[in-house]
Motif scaffolding. Structure first.
Motif, mmCIF file in Angstrom:
data_model
loop_
_atom_site.group_PDB
_atom_site.id
_atom_site.type_symbol
_atom_site.label_atom_id
_atom_site.label_comp_id
_atom_site.label_asym_id
_atom_site.label_seq_id
_atom_site.Cartn_x
_atom_site.Cartn_y
_atom_site.Cartn_z
ATOM 1 N N PRO A 142 0.453 -1.436 0.023
ATOM 2 C CA PRO A 142 -0.057 0.098 -0.296
ATOM 3 C C PRO A 142 0.825 1.314 0.206
ATOM 4 O O PRO A 142 0.645 1.987 -0.137
ATOM 5 C CB PRO A 142 -0.749 -0.374 1.075
ATOM 6 N N THR A 143 2.229 1.241 0.572
ATOM 7 C CA THR A 143 2.795 2.205 0.181
ATOM 8 C C THR A 143 3.340 2.932 -0.673
ATOM 9 O O THR A 143 3.061 4.102 -0.850
ATOM 10 C CB THR A 143 3.684 1.947 1.389
ATOM 11 N N HIS A 164 0.258 4.396 -3.434
ATOM 12 C CA HIS A 164 -0.197 5.172 -2.633
ATOM 13 C C HIS A 164 0.778 6.075 -3.151
ATOM 14 O O HIS A 164 0.064 7.561 -3.638
ATOM 15 C CB HIS A 164 -0.122 5.239 -0.783
ATOM 16 N N GLN A 165 1.855 6.361 -2.961
ATOM 17 C CA GLN A 165 3.044 7.077 -3.155
ATOM 18 C C GLN A 165 2.880 6.885 -4.554
ATOM 19 O O GLN A 165 3.828 8.020 -5.084
ATOM 20 C CB GLN A 165 4.375 7.617 -2.132
ATOM 21 N N ARG A 172 -1.284 8.561 -6.143
ATOM 22 C CA ARG A 172 -2.571 8.734 -5.155
ATOM 23 C C ARG A 172 -1.160 10.640 -4.856
ATOM 24 O O ARG A 172 -2.057 11.611 -4.758
ATOM 25 C CB ARG A 172 -2.993 8.840 -4.200
ATOM 26 N N GLU A 173 -0.303 10.545 -4.205
ATOM 27 C CA GLU A 173 0.451 11.088 -3.581
ATOM 28 C C GLU A 173 2.012 10.899 -3.946
ATOM 29 O O GLU A 173 2.537 10.041 -3.606
ATOM 30 C CB GLU A 173 0.805 10.547 -1.995
#
Length: 178
Positions: free
Chosen positions: A92-93, A96-97, A100-101
């Motif tokens: 997930p990390t 996500h990066q 999304r981020e």
């Protein structure tokens, strides 16, 4: 495209925008070496999309570095290595990066992996049996060459330069040193 995360909006993608607006470096921010790299998207192409892609490319380069590290240092089978890389990238990390981020963490991961890879090259170079035999034979002929070679080892110099670049990207690089 628009960065959706709060950190990307206020800091990590905002710094390249400020560099482009000011046409130079900005003062008052913590280290931002990877953000300077990301700023090339606005400076050269004048597109936020390119900034986001340059942020994303750190993850792809990290996968290539993991592949090289797994094949060179760990001598893993290619199937197990590709499975491990897929599992790592689906955490997930990283998802996500990547989506999304947009932060500098994937670029920092790439630089950190390159430091570990160069360290593995250095270990293999200095702890091979063949190297020890050559050093012992050469030390009796020219002892000053051995001292100079230890002081200016290109692997150690490159590790130092990349460590400085990584520390200039984000202060959490200090964890790598420990």
């Amino acid at each position: 495209p628009f960065p959706r995360g709060y950190d990307a909006l206020t800091f990590y993608v905002n710094i390249p925008a400020l560099i482009d607006d000011h046409s130079g470096l900005i003062q008052g921010y913590s280290p931002y070496n990877w953000s300077l790299f990301m700023a090339l998207g606005l400076i050269l192409f004048n597109q936020v999309e390119t900034v986001l892609v340059l942020s994303f490319i750190g993850g792809i380069l990290a996968l290539i570095a993991i592949f090289r590290l797994g094949r060179y240092w760990l001598n893993l089978d290619i199937n197990y290595l590709m499975f491990g890389i897929a599992i790592l990238y689906l955490t997930p990390t990283i998802v996500h990066q990547s989506s999304r981020e947009q932060k500098v963490d994937l670029g920092l991961l790439y630089i950190s992996l390159i430091i570990v890879l160069i360290f593995s090259y250095w270990l293999k170079k200095h702890f091979s049996e063949k190297k020890e035999r050559v050093d012992s034979a050469e030390a009796s002929i020219n002892p000053s060459k051995k001292i100079t070679e230890k002081l200016f080892d290109p692997y150690i110099v490159l590790i130092g330069l990349l460590s400085g670049f990584a520390f200039g990207t984000k202060f959490t690089t200090l964890f790598l040193f420990f």
